[in-house]
Design a protein around this motif. Structure first.
Motif, PDB file in Angstrom:
ATOM      1  N   ARG A 118       0.830  -1.204   0.000  1.00 52.62           N
ATOM      2  CA  ARG A 118       0.000   0.000   0.000  1.00 52.62           C
ATOM      3  C   ARG A 118       0.866   1.256   0.000  1.00 52.62           C
ATOM      4  O   ARG A 118       1.990   1.257   0.497  1.00 52.62           O
ATOM      5  CB  ARG A 118      -0.893   0.027   1.247  1.00 52.62           C
ATOM      6  N   CYS A 119       0.285   2.314  -0.532  1.00 54.19           N
ATOM      7  CA  CYS A 119       0.828   3.659  -0.395  1.00 54.19           C
ATOM      8  C   CYS A 119       0.768   4.058   1.085  1.00 54.19           C
ATOM      9  O   CYS A 119      -0.026   3.501   1.859  1.00 54.19           O
ATOM     10  CB  CYS A 119      -0.022   4.611  -1.233  1.00 54.19           C
ATOM     11  N   VAL A 120       1.563   5.037   1.463  1.00 53.91           N
ATOM     12  CA  VAL A 120       1.532   5.512   2.841  1.00 53.91           C
ATOM     13  C   VAL A 120       0.128   5.984   3.239  1.00 53.91           C
ATOM     14  O   VAL A 120      -0.247   5.923   4.410  1.00 53.91           O
ATOM     15  CB  VAL A 120       2.598   6.622   3.032  1.00 53.91           C
ATOM     16  N   CYS A 121      -0.686   6.376   2.264  1.00 54.94           N
ATOM     17  CA  CYS A 121      -2.051   6.830   2.550  1.00 54.94           C
ATOM     18  C   CYS A 121      -3.023   5.671   2.735  1.00 54.94           C
ATOM     19  O   CYS A 121      -4.162   5.870   3.150  1.00 54.94           O
ATOM     20  CB  CYS A 121      -2.565   7.739   1.435  1.00 54.94           C
ATOM     21  N   GLY A 122      -2.598   4.478   2.402  1.00 55.52           N
ATOM     22  CA  GLY A 122      -3.469   3.317   2.555  1.00 55.52           C
ATOM     23  C   GLY A 122      -3.987   2.769   1.238  1.00 55.52           C
ATOM     24  O   GLY A 122      -4.511   1.653   1.195  1.00 55.52           O
ATOM     25  N   VAL A 146       5.652   8.517  -0.288  1.00 61.20           N
ATOM     26  CA  VAL A 146       5.213   9.859  -0.664  1.00 61.20           C
ATOM     27  C   VAL A 146       3.929   9.703  -1.476  1.00 61.20           C
ATOM     28  O   VAL A 146       3.960   9.261  -2.611  1.00 61.20           O
ATOM     29  CB  VAL A 146       6.286  10.575  -1.514  1.00 61.20           C
ATOM     30  N   CYS A 147       2.809  10.074  -0.863  1.00 59.89           N
ATOM     31  CA  CYS A 147       1.523   9.846  -1.525  1.00 59.89           C
ATOM     32  C   CYS A 147       1.337  10.779  -2.716  1.00 59.89           C
ATOM     33  O   CYS A 147       1.402  11.991  -2.574  1.00 59.89           O
ATOM     34  CB  CYS A 147       0.387  10.048  -0.530  1.00 59.89           C
ATOM     35  N   GLU A 148       1.101  10.178  -3.886  1.00 59.31           N
ATOM     36  CA  GLU A 148       0.772  10.950  -5.090  1.00 59.31           C
ATOM     37  C   GLU A 148      -0.622  10.599  -5.575  1.00 59.31           C
ATOM     38  O   GLU A 148      -0.989  10.913  -6.703  1.00 59.31           O
ATOM     39  CB  GLU A 148       1.786  10.644  -6.207  1.00 59.31           C
ATOM     40  N   CYS A 149      -1.370   9.934  -4.706  1.00 65.43           N
ATOM     41  CA  CYS A 149      -2.666   9.412  -5.145  1.00 65.43           C
ATOM     42  C   CYS A 149      -3.600  10.510  -5.640  1.00 65.43           C
ATOM     43  O   CYS A 149      -4.361  10.312  -6.571  1.00 65.43           O
ATOM     44  CB  CYS A 149      -3.317   8.616  -4.018  1.00 65.43           C
ATOM     45  N   ARG A 150      -3.534  11.669  -5.028  1.00 67.20           N
ATOM     46  CA  ARG A 150      -4.454  12.733  -5.423  1.00 67.20           C
ATOM     47  C   ARG A 150      -4.161  13.276  -6.812  1.00 67.20           C
ATOM     48  O   ARG A 150      -5.016  13.899  -7.428  1.00 67.20           O
ATOM     49  CB  ARG A 150      -4.372  13.888  -4.435  1.00 67.20           C
TER      50      ARG A 150
HETATM   51 ZN    ZN Z   1      -1.492   7.543  -1.598  1.00 72.24          ZN
END
Ligand code: ZN
Length: 177
Positions: A34-38, A162-166
């Motif tokens: 998972r990403c750090v954001c989940g 490093v979340c880039e999901c957005r």
């Molecule tokens: Zn993320």
């Protein structure tokens, strides 16, 4: 080995992975990283799909930023360099072969599929053919298991920390914050 090497996927995980892939995610066994954001970054896929097709690539890189980073590296022609490393550095070569064995053991802990016996992913155990598959294995297994996947992740301009999901059309799974 009796424990599945990944956690089960929630309905939100399946929805997020479907958004990442741009198609309905099917045959999902769980989320392997998972990403750090989940949000899921690696989806674990069944060794035999629902329609009977054997599917060797159990660890599949689903996050669009991660897949873009690996595609950039492939386009920059780093695979011949990594291939050379596997062939000339004994330690790396041995670790790469061991990574192949671990990949197979993980998959066979789920199901043994005769058609893909001995076939892992990404070119293992001796070739470097797909950085996406190798990075996915590294993310699933953690650092120090797949040396080429580790190098690809270190060189790429994406990190699970490093979340880039957005920045991508991804609906991130709630990480409880
Ligand atoms: Zn993320």
């Amino acid at each position: 080995m009796t424990r599945p090497p990944f956690e089960p996927a929630s309905d939100l995980d399946i929805e997020t992975v479907s958004n990442q892939l741009g198609r309905q995610a099917r045959n999902v066994l769980g989320i392997a990283a998972r990403c750090v954001c989940g949000a899921p970054t690696v989806v674990a896929t069944a060794p035999r799909l629902g329609d009977g097709t054997p599917f060797p690539t159990m660890y599949y890189l689903s996050h669009p930023a991660a897949t873009a980073a690996m595609s950039d590296l492939e386009a920059a022609q780093i695979m011949p360099e990594l291939q050379q490393l596997v062939q000339t550095d004994e330690e790396v070569g041995a670790a790469y072969r061991a990574a192949h064995e671990q990949y197979l053991a993980d998959r066979e802990s789920i199901a043994v599929v005769d058609e893909i016996a001995g076939i892992s992913a990404g070119g293992m155990p001796v070739r470097v053919k797909c950085l996406h598959a190798l990075a996915a294995h590294s993310l699933a297994a953690g650092p120090g298991v797949n040396p080429i996947g580790d190098l690809a992740l270190a060189r790429g301009d994406w990190s699970p920390l490093v979340c880039e999901c957005r920045e991508y059309p991804v609906r991130a799974a709630s990480a409880g914050h």
